[in-house]
Design a protein around this motif. Structure first.
Motif, PDB file in Angstrom:
ATOM      1  N   VAL A 111      51.591  40.137  37.279  1.00 23.82           N
ATOM      2  CA  VAL A 111      50.686  41.193  37.383  1.00 23.82           C
ATOM      3  C   VAL A 111      49.283  40.902  37.703  1.00 23.82           C
ATOM      4  O   VAL A 111      48.367  41.348  38.686  1.00 23.82           O
ATOM      5  CB  VAL A 111      50.230  42.304  36.136  1.00 23.82           C
ATOM      6  CG1 VAL A 111      49.183  43.343  36.078  1.00 23.82           C
ATOM      7  CG2 VAL A 111      51.599  42.793  35.627  1.00 23.82           C
ATOM      8  N   GLY A 112      48.510  39.611  37.338  1.00 24.15           N
ATOM      9  CA  GLY A 112      47.497  39.272  37.673  1.00 24.15           C
ATOM     10  C   GLY A 112      47.258  38.794  38.918  1.00 24.15           C
ATOM     11  O   GLY A 112      46.410  38.763  39.851  1.00 24.15           O
ATOM     12  N   VAL A 117      45.875  39.679  44.893  1.00 27.39           N
ATOM     13  CA  VAL A 117      46.330  39.999  46.151  1.00 27.39           C
ATOM     14  C   VAL A 117      45.647  41.318  46.546  1.00 27.39           C
ATOM     15  O   VAL A 117      45.170  41.575  47.741  1.00 27.39           O
ATOM     16  CB  VAL A 117      47.732  39.850  46.375  1.00 27.39           C
ATOM     17  CG1 VAL A 117      48.184  40.493  47.650  1.00 27.39           C
ATOM     18  CG2 VAL A 117      48.158  38.345  46.285  1.00 27.39           C
ATOM     19  N   VAL A 118      45.991  42.189  45.558  1.00 25.82           N
ATOM     20  CA  VAL A 118      45.339  43.630  45.963  1.00 25.82           C
ATOM     21  C   VAL A 118      43.976  43.668  46.231  1.00 25.82           C
ATOM     22  O   VAL A 118      43.404  44.321  47.092  1.00 25.82           O
ATOM     23  CB  VAL A 118      45.768  44.850  44.861  1.00 25.82           C
ATOM     24  CG1 VAL A 118      44.814  46.082  45.106  1.00 25.82           C
ATOM     25  CG2 VAL A 118      47.428  45.072  44.766  1.00 25.82           C
ATOM     26  N   HIS A 123      39.577  44.366  49.742  1.00 22.41           N
ATOM     27  CA  HIS A 123      38.193  43.482  50.371  1.00 22.41           C
ATOM     28  C   HIS A 123      38.141  43.519  51.753  1.00 22.41           C
ATOM     29  O   HIS A 123      37.088  43.753  52.452  1.00 22.41           O
ATOM     30  CB  HIS A 123      37.895  42.065  49.797  1.00 22.41           C
ATOM     31  CG  HIS A 123      36.826  41.432  50.450  1.00 22.41           C
ATOM     32  ND1 HIS A 123      35.542  41.740  49.723  1.00 22.41           N
ATOM     33  CD2 HIS A 123      36.253  40.360  51.038  1.00 22.41           C
ATOM     34  CE1 HIS A 123      34.415  41.036  50.252  1.00 22.41           C
ATOM     35  NE2 HIS A 123      35.053  40.083  51.079  1.00 22.41           N
ATOM     36  N   VAL A 124      39.393  43.350  52.597  1.00 24.87           N
ATOM     37  CA  VAL A 124      39.306  43.189  54.093  1.00 24.87           C
ATOM     38  C   VAL A 124      39.688  44.886  54.411  1.00 24.87           C
ATOM     39  O   VAL A 124      38.835  45.017  55.619  1.00 24.87           O
ATOM     40  CB  VAL A 124      40.712  42.305  54.239  1.00 24.87           C
ATOM     41  CG1 VAL A 124      41.076  42.395  55.859  1.00 24.87           C
ATOM     42  CG2 VAL A 124      40.459  40.737  54.021  1.00 24.87           C
ATOM     43  N   ALA A 304      35.642  42.551  42.922  1.00 20.15           N
ATOM     44  CA  ALA A 304      35.723  42.773  41.399  1.00 20.15           C
ATOM     45  C   ALA A 304      37.270  42.910  41.084  1.00 20.15           C
ATOM     46  O   ALA A 304      37.426  42.316  40.275  1.00 20.15           O
ATOM     47  CB  ALA A 304      35.132  43.987  41.403  1.00 20.15           C
ATOM     48  N   ILE A 305      38.196  43.623  41.905  1.00 19.02           N
ATOM     49  CA  ILE A 305      39.608  43.681  41.401  1.00 19.02           C
ATOM     50  C   ILE A 305      40.220  42.226  41.433  1.00 19.02           C
ATOM     51  O   ILE A 305      41.061  42.128  40.629  1.00 19.02           O
ATOM     52  CB  ILE A 305      40.160  44.626  42.398  1.00 19.02           C
ATOM     53  CG1 ILE A 305      39.739  46.098  42.075  1.00 19.02           C
ATOM     54  CG2 ILE A 305      41.711  44.807  42.168  1.00 19.02           C
ATOM     55  CD1 ILE A 305      40.082  47.174  42.798  1.00 19.02           C
ATOM     56  N   GLY A 306      39.971  41.551  42.647  1.00 13.93           N
ATOM     57  CA  GLY A 306      40.692  40.148  42.526  1.00 13.93           C
ATOM     58  C   GLY A 306      39.986  39.454  41.664  1.00 13.93           C
ATOM     59  O   GLY A 306      41.078  38.486  41.071  1.00 13.93           O
TER      60      GLY A 306
END
Length: 486
Positions: A111-112, A117-118, A123-124, A304-306
């Protein structure tokens, strides 16, 4: 060059706001950091207990994860990363399927990786990609089914072990949550845990040991509070290294600690749907910080999510649970108007210090099951209702069958723990299957739906309480569309 600018003369003036790249004097900053520790403390060690993992290791890794997060977001998103509640149901499902803690951490590590990756993709591609693929109706449903999937755990694993302590602890959680104001109300669960712990000790003195079913379902008589492991634990040292060959969930002779994760595809599929909940959680927290600080944090949303994903990979790689940004600490910032990331660095260092005390870990691990029963009966419901909160705050209209039908199926599958046997010993459980149905069927329904359903806010007319309640020509005193829909 200093990491933080000194805010004014180092003191907090009335109405002043301390930015993330500023700090107060170090004495005040340390005090604020200690406040953040208290805010995150209860949940950060309660959730590992519920997942069969070591709370001492979890607290230590929460501090390390927070430092990594702050470094990756360059201090722009002040947040504390603690143990995530979203994985409790995953751990329960994996244990029910015959897994052990290494399978739990192995599944959570994926999950991490997925979350990291998400984060890169967001970000891109920009934060708008979240809303296109995971609209609020979907994320709310996934969060809801994850929370409510845990209801049988309370009913079978915790509550029966000491029903009266569980009932009283539950009432204490409710009373403290609504009766206390400000910061004290935000740590109501932590205060209730301490209260329940003391109550269990008093019950042992007044009524003697309790007779209740153990993890194997056998009736046993034992004290509510057993501190034999606490007496044997050292004051200083690293968390233990787990011997998985002798591990069993609920064993008092073996406290789970450092271990390497074990990877299993079936268990990974149970855990991966939680990624959606974490994306929603992180997005909401970043938006909250942006609103409070007045900064545009959309460009740093993916980072932040990454960063949360990377921190979760690090934590699970050594045997702790995954992490997530904490709303409790965001609440502390809202109350103090101090958004300095320096306070979070202090909190992280204090948490790492707690991680070097096996005595602390043993005390937490000895939390009576009845206390956990009282806390979880409220906590699991709160997790589920966060899904409804997402719907409400985003104005999701369930008068439209495009919203109503797909998520209805997914939620029932998740709550009822409906499974799908794919053959070869491979089964999709309630959380995984419910999430797949919610996401996939929603987008399928949207692809097939006529334009009027996609564009019409009103949706279909649903007769809920009286004929004409949602008719287009309803009078001004009639309820607004969707007002009474459950």
């Amino acid at each position: 060059m200093a990491l933080w600018k000194l805010h004014g003369d180092g003191n907090l003036r009335p109405g002043a706001v301390v930015a993330p790249d500023e700090r107060l004097g170090w004495g005040r900053t340390i005090g604020l950091g200690a406040q953040h520790v208290v805010a995150m403390f209860g949940a950060t060690f309660v959730f590992p207990l519920l997942m069969g993992l070591n709370p001492q290791l979890a607290v230590m890794m929460s501090g390390i994860a927070t430092l990594l997060f702050l470094a990756l977001v360059r201090g722009r998103v002040p947040s504390y990363l603690g143990s995530s509640a979203s994985f409790v149901g995953v751990a329960t499902a994996i244990y029910a399927a015959g897994g052990n803690p290494s399978h739990v951490t192995g599944a959570m590590l994926w999950v991490g990786v997925t979350l990291a990756v998400v984060g890169v993709v967001i970000h891109v591609a920009g934060s708008g990609v979240i809303h296109r693929w995971l609209p609020p109706v979907v994320t709310g449903a996934v969060v809801m089914l994850i929370g409510f999937n845990l209801a049988p755990v309370v009913a079978s694993a915790y509550w029966p072990r000491d029903q009266w302590v569980a009932l009283i602890t539950m009432l204490v959680v409710v009373v403290l949550s609504v009766g206390l104001r400000g910061f004290a109300g935000r740590i109501a669960i932590f205060l209730a845990l301490i209260t329940g712990y003391v109550l269990s000790w008093l019950f042992d003195l007044m009524f003697g040991p309790v007779t209740a079913p153990n993890d194997a379902g056998e009736l046993v008589t034992q004290p509510r509070v057993d501190w034999s492991g606490v007496a044997a634990a050292d004051w200083f040292g690293l968390p233990p290294v787990t011997d998985l060959a002798t591990w069993q969930l609920g064993a008092t002779t073996n406290v789970v600690g450092f271990h390497l994760p074990t990877f299993d595809l079936a268990f990974a599929l149970i855990a991966l749907p939680v990624t959606i909940a974490l994306i929603a959680e992180n997005t909401g927290h970043v938006k909250a910080v942006a609103e409070m600080t007045g900064a545009d944090l959309d460009p740093v949303m993916g980072r932040a999510i990454g960063a949360d994903g990377a921190a979760s990979v690090l934590a699970t790689a050594v045997g702790a649970g995954p992490t997530t940004t904490y709303a409790e600490n965001i609440g502390v910032m809202a109350a103090t108007r101090v958004y300095s990331s320096a306070a979070y660095v202090v909190a992280a260092l204090v948490a790492i210090g707690f991680g070097f005390s096996p005595k602390f870990g043993a005390i937490v691990s000895a939390t009576p099951p009845g206390v956990l029963g009282g806390i979880t009966v409220v906590l699991y419901g709160m997790i589920g209702l966060l899904g409804a909160k997402i719907w409400k705050e985003n104005g999701v209209d369930f008068g439209n069958p495009l919203n109503l039908v797909p998520v209805s199926a997914g939620i029932i599958i998740g709550v009822g723990n409906v499974s799908l046997d794919l053959g070869g010993g491979f089964t999709l459980g309630g959380i995984a299957l419910g999430t797949i149905v919610t996401v996939a069927v929603y987008h399928l329904a949207r692809a097939l739906a006529p334009a009027e359903l996609k564009n019409r806010h009103e949706g279909a007319v649903l007769i809920v309480d009286r004929p004409g309640a949602y008719a287009e020509d309803a009078g001004p005193d009639s309820p607004s569309p969707g007002a009474d829909q459950g």
